[in-house]
Design a protein around this motif. Structure first.
Motif, short mmCIF file in Angstrom:
data_model
loop_
_atom_site.label_atom_id
_atom_site.label_comp_id
_atom_site.label_asym_id
_atom_site.label_seq_id
_atom_site.Cartn_x
_atom_site.Cartn_y
_atom_site.Cartn_z
N ALA A 39 -1.67 -6.41 5.45
CA ALA A 39 -2.15 -5.89 4.81
C ALA A 39 -2.45 -4.75 4.15
O ALA A 39 -4.14 -5.52 4.71
CB ALA A 39 -1.18 -6.58 3.31
N LEU A 40 -2.11 -3.43 4.30
CA LEU A 40 -3.00 -2.45 4.39
C LEU A 40 -3.76 -2.61 2.80
O LEU A 40 -5.60 -2.45 2.99
CB LEU A 40 -2.23 -0.93 4.32
CG LEU A 40 -2.08 -0.79 5.81
CD1 LEU A 40 -1.56 0.48 5.20
CD2 LEU A 40 -3.24 -0.65 6.54
N LEU A 41 -3.91 -3.03 1.87
CA LEU A 41 -5.02 -3.86 1.08
C LEU A 41 -6.39 -4.46 1.19
O LEU A 41 -6.62 -4.39 0.43
CB LEU A 41 -3.97 -4.12 -0.17
CG LEU A 41 -3.07 -3.40 -1.13
CD1 LEU A 41 -2.07 -4.41 -1.43
CD2 LEU A 41 -3.86 -1.94 -1.87
N HIS A 42 -6.12 -5.23 1.90
CA HIS A 42 -7.37 -5.96 2.44
C HIS A 42 -8.09 -5.23 3.62
O HIS A 42 -9.48 -5.79 4.00
CB HIS A 42 -6.90 -7.46 2.94
CG HIS A 42 -5.50 -7.56 2.00
ND1 HIS A 42 -6.04 -7.85 1.00
CD2 HIS A 42 -4.19 -8.46 2.37
CE1 HIS A 42 -5.15 -8.83 0.11
NE2 HIS A 42 -4.06 -9.67 0.74
N THR A 50 -7.72 6.10 -0.98
CA THR A 50 -6.59 7.56 -1.22
C THR A 50 -5.38 6.91 -1.60
O THR A 50 -4.69 8.27 -2.37
CB THR A 50 -6.50 8.38 -0.49
OG1 THR A 50 -5.97 7.36 1.11
CG2 THR A 50 -7.75 8.71 0.83
N GLU A 51 -4.99 5.72 -1.39
CA GLU A 51 -3.50 5.49 -1.76
C GLU A 51 -2.92 4.57 -2.89
O GLU A 51 -1.83 4.11 -2.84
CB GLU A 51 -2.81 4.85 0.11
CG GLU A 51 -2.63 6.12 0.10
CD GLU A 51 -1.63 7.86 0.45
OE1 GLU A 51 -0.56 7.79 0.09
OE2 GLU A 51 -2.27 8.62 1.13
N THR A 52 -4.20 3.69 -3.26
CA THR A 52 -4.32 2.71 -4.57
C THR A 52 -4.90 3.35 -5.20
O THR A 52 -5.95 4.07 -5.59
CB THR A 52 -4.57 1.72 -3.83
OG1 THR A 52 -6.56 1.53 -4.07
CG2 THR A 52 -3.47 0.84 -2.39
N GLU A 53 -4.52 2.67 -7.06
CA GLU A 53 -5.33 2.57 -8.24
C GLU A 53 -6.50 1.46 -7.88
O GLU A 53 -7.45 1.99 -8.92
CB GLU A 53 -4.15 2.00 -9.22
CG GLU A 53 -4.02 0.54 -8.53
CD GLU A 53 -2.92 0.10 -10.33
OE1 GLU A 53 -3.13 -0.80 -10.95
OE2 GLU A 53 -1.91 0.09 -9.79
#
Length: 153
Positions: A39-42, A50-53
């Motif tokens: 997962a890119l979130l990790h 640039t792409e998440t809150e």
């Protein structure tokens, strides 16, 4: 032995575990890689910026869950547990980031004698993890099979 016997526990007992843990980038990346979680979130700081809150990477929630339960073991089940029976109602109300320091509190919320094993009982714990700001970041119910104190011979 650090853990508690089933018959030493009472509903309402609360353990404020003394172990705290500051989470690092290495913890997060290594755990994510070891569990094949791409997962890119990790893993991708630029994507998160640039792409998440959130603006930065999140610590893998499976790591947070494992750490929360792991911190509790020394005070509750070390040497007295027979088996983990399950995790229920696992929730992550706030994100965890690199550099956050986690502390854990555990409450005994249910006890019942084992019907098939007279020397054991089922205990249900409510684990809560907090960050350094006092925000609740994770919680779950965990049930386990716990040994009773051995009868002296």
């Amino acid at each position: 032995m650090a853990g508690k016997w089933f018959d030493e526990l009472n509903v309402g007992d609360v353990f404020d575990h003394p172990i705290r843990r500051t989470l690092t980038e290495t913890d997060n990346v290594l755990f994510s890689a070891m569990t094949h979680n791409p997962a890119l979130l990790h893993l991708d700081e630029e994507y998160c910026r640039t792409e998440t809150e959130f603006g930065k990477r999140l610590v893998n929630s499976a790591f947070t869950l494992g750490l929360m339960v792991g911190i509790s073991v020394g005070d509750t089940t070390l040497g007295t547990a027979v088996a983990n029976l399950g995790w229920d109602e696992v929730r992550f109300p706030k994100p965890v980031f690199h550099g956050d320091t986690i502390r854990v509190q555990t409450e005994v919320i249910e006890l019942r004698e084992s019907r098939s094993r007279p020397d054991q009982g089922v205990v249900t714990f409510l684990h809560r993890a907090y960050n350094q700001h006092g925000d609740l970041v994770a919680h779950c119910r965990r049930s386990g099979l716990q040994r009773k104190r051995p009868v002296a011979s």
